[in-house]
Motif scaffolding. Structure first.
Motif, short mmCIF file in Angstrom:
data_model
loop_
_atom_site.label_atom_id
_atom_site.label_comp_id
_atom_site.label_asym_id
_atom_site.label_seq_id
_atom_site.Cartn_x
_atom_site.Cartn_y
_atom_site.Cartn_z
N ILE A 3 33.22 13.06 31.00
CA ILE A 3 34.50 12.64 31.71
C ILE A 3 34.81 11.20 31.31
N ILE A 4 33.74 10.24 30.89
CA ILE A 4 34.03 9.07 30.47
C ILE A 4 34.88 9.06 29.09
N PHE A 5 34.31 10.08 28.27
CA PHE A 5 35.05 10.05 26.94
C PHE A 5 36.64 10.51 27.00
N ILE A 6 36.72 11.48 27.97
CA ILE A 6 38.37 12.00 28.48
C ILE A 6 38.87 10.92 28.95
N SER A 7 38.30 10.21 30.21
CA SER A 7 39.09 8.96 30.75
C SER A 7 39.24 7.93 29.73
N THR A 8 38.43 7.49 29.17
CA THR A 8 38.84 6.43 27.92
C THR A 8 40.11 7.05 26.94
N SER A 9 39.89 8.11 26.41
CA SER A 9 40.70 8.48 25.66
C SER A 9 42.18 8.74 26.24
N VAL A 10 42.18 9.14 27.42
CA VAL A 10 43.55 9.19 28.19
C VAL A 10 44.26 7.77 28.44
N TYR A 11 43.24 6.81 28.80
CA TYR A 11 43.61 5.67 29.01
C TYR A 11 44.04 4.66 27.68
#
Length: 159
Positions: A3-11
């Motif tokens: 979730i952290i990885f996907i969230s930072t990638s989207v950001y």
């Protein structure tokens, strides 16, 4: 972690597309040297052919492994293009970033070697071959990066 990885990638994508001054540096016509379909379609076909067993989840996972192996190509092409405009030199932050991406794959290879010796029946040929291909793609950049690091200069790519 996912979730952290996907969230930072989207950001990061959001910052690159919509936030000034970051989005002002993106030049679509200069940066699109390799259309993504040239990578996606072959990876999708390879995932249909070279797969452990035929289930949708396995197919998607296999496709992602193959796509990850070549996903750096457009980025490397842009780095080479920008270096060409700068006399072959690559910005330090960019060169460290690309080296770190490749270093991550090298750590995967060390992990695989360790697992072969410590886990019975550990074999993952498709993953190993895709990882090896990805590492080979980075080797050219690694050579020039390490050469620059050794001499204390900026990374300079041939053009």
């Amino acid at each position: 972690m996912k979730i952290i990885f996907i969230s930072t990638s989207v950001y990061i994508v959001y910052l690159m597309k919509f936030v000034q001054p970051i989005c002002a540096t993106y030049k679509k016509e200069a940066d699109d040297k390799l259309p993504v379909l040239y990578l996606i379609v072959p990876c999708a076909v390879f995932a249909m052919i070279f797969i452990e067993f035929y289930e949708i989840q396995e197919y998607l996972w296999t496709f992602s492994i193959y796509l990850e192996a070549v996903a750096i190509l457009p980025q490397l092409m842009v780095v080479h293009e920008y270096a060409k405009d700068q006399g072959g030199f690559v910005e330090n932050l960019t060169s460290h970033y690309v080296f770190t991406l490749g270093g991550y794959r090298f750590m995967y290879i060390l992990n695989w070697i360790y697992r072969v010796f410590t886990e019975k029946h550990y074999r993952s040929w498709y993953v190993w071959i895709a990882g090896l291909i990805q590492t080979i793609i980075y080797c050219d950049f690694f050579f020039y990066y390490l050469k620059a690091l050794q001499t204390g200069t900026k990374t300079r790519l041939p053009f």
